[in-house]
Design an enzyme around this catalytic site. Sequence first.
Site, short mmCIF file in Angstrom:
data_model
loop_
_atom_site.label_atom_id
_atom_site.label_comp_id
_atom_site.label_asym_id
_atom_site.label_seq_id
_atom_site.Cartn_x
_atom_site.Cartn_y
_atom_site.Cartn_z
N LYS A 7 0.85 -1.19 0.00
CA LYS A 7 0.00 0.00 0.00
C LYS A 7 0.88 1.24 0.00
O LYS A 7 1.51 1.56 1.00
CB LYS A 7 -0.92 0.06 1.22
CG LYS A 7 -2.03 1.13 1.05
CD LYS A 7 -2.58 1.64 2.36
CE LYS A 7 -1.86 2.85 2.85
NZ LYS A 7 -2.04 4.06 1.99
N GLU B 271 10.05 1.15 10.60
CA GLU B 271 11.02 2.25 10.54
C GLU B 271 10.24 3.54 10.74
O GLU B 271 9.47 3.95 9.87
CB GLU B 271 11.76 2.28 9.20
CG GLU B 271 12.82 3.38 9.18
CD GLU B 271 13.54 3.52 7.85
OE1 GLU B 271 13.81 4.67 7.47
OE2 GLU B 271 13.80 2.49 7.21
N CYS C 111 13.58 10.76 6.78
CA CYS C 111 13.46 10.38 8.19
C CYS C 111 14.79 10.46 8.92
O CYS C 111 14.84 10.70 10.12
CB CYS C 111 12.85 8.99 8.32
SG CYS C 111 13.69 7.71 7.37
N GLU D 299 9.88 15.65 15.17
CA GLU D 299 10.23 15.51 13.76
C GLU D 299 9.40 16.49 12.93
O GLU D 299 8.17 16.45 12.97
CB GLU D 299 9.98 14.08 13.29
CG GLU D 299 10.44 13.84 11.87
CD GLU D 299 10.28 12.39 11.45
OE1 GLU D 299 11.21 11.84 10.84
OE2 GLU D 299 9.21 11.81 11.73
#
Length: 495
Positions: free
Chosen positions: A192, A267, A301, A398
Amino acid sequence: MSSQNTDWTFPQDVGSAPTPNLIDGDWTQSTSGDTFSAFDPGTGRVIAEVTKADAHDTDTAVAAARRAFDEGRWTRLPAAERGAILWRAADIMDSKADELGVWESRNMGIPVPQARTMVHEAANQFRYYAGWADKVHGHTIDLGPAERRVQGYTLREPVGVVAMIVPWNAPLISASKKLAPALAAGCACVLKPADETPLTALWLGEILLEAGVPAGVVNVITGPGDTVGAALAEHPDVDQVAFTGSTEVGRSIIHAATGNLKKLQLELGGKSPVIVLPDADLERTIPAVAGAVFWNSGQVCAAGTRLFVHEAVHDQVVEGVAAEGRRLRLGYGADSDVDLGPLISQKQLDRVTSYVDGGRASGADVVTGGHRVGTDGYFFEPTVLTGVDQSMNVMREEIFGPVLGVMPFSDIDQAVALANDSSYGLASSVWTENGATAHGIARRLRAGRVGLNVHRAGGAYMPAGGYRQSGWGRENGEEGLSAYLEVKSVVSTLD
């Protein structure tokens, strides 16, 4: 299914026809007939209508993968043949790098030359794991005394049906980092892609069919995370979920996976520290540090978003990185001489803007950047903030944008403490000319990857993953293959 088309191929110009999903080797529209729009973040305009799968379509895709796995459509092939198919897929990807690069650029905004490089990096995942396909071996062990010897051996077997949920910031690479090792291990897959970037994932499904992966072994479905992604995470016929994305969504997947205690490979987010010591080669360090945070408009990331610089060189490094940011050319991905593209969406633009505004309100100084560029697309200036501290959101959360917070330090112990003062632990880097010092700091940093005079390197060969809230498990390398394998012990008497 409402319609099927086994002859569909990814067109040069998608146009208005809904882009179908790949289920059991057929190209299908959703049972509802619903679609959603894919946008070009460089213009904000719609570039394609994509099939909007729902929970029923998800069930169909999972059932296709389950049949393919249980029937051994993939695992019954000789391992060397499976490796050859994966290698062929890499060759096809390389041959289509120009077209794939253009679509990756149009759908996520990155400049076309960089997108082409990402296509080749994605292809290398398949080439690397092609070499592992016939090397999935167990061990033999002799047990017991000589007069009653018991032989033991281990088998390494594919985990089964794997659902793969990938992000929008590097669509092809993220999909390939999961598909390649899972296929080398012998799994069947349901992929997906992110809602924002579904197009090249569908093309990848086509490439794998062309390379010779049997129908049903790889299925690609597009749709919202809160329906399709959630259905995959809780599905009783899914044996494992491999996810790359935010820590927040990762937590929801963990909860959803408890129904059948499926394996997880996660992750998640990062807030990666960069440490610059006073003896660093600043001519090399400054542009590399800028690249570590600004590349792909900071939508990485593992981006180095927290910079800790020794006070002796602090001002020089800050001005140097700010100057690098000002030199970077923002523009549409297909234009020539462009260094940075846009952020992925208006939502992401608003998010980045709010973090910078919050930093200002908390007392941070904006050395450069801090604003949207233009009104078409979602461009944001490379931004450097000083006067920050560890309590500020810009240093703890983040952002996923081209925003760097900088703090001075006076000694190595302080630098390491600042670097480790985070709920994340994905990546990091250390910049110094003293090798012994660099390796000593590497052992003290709580991060899954440490770069010494480099921030990002290793590709398919080096394991990547995080400590703490940056995730579970590793991708790349032999560890990436092991993530999709179960270990079975077999013991028997010899008489």
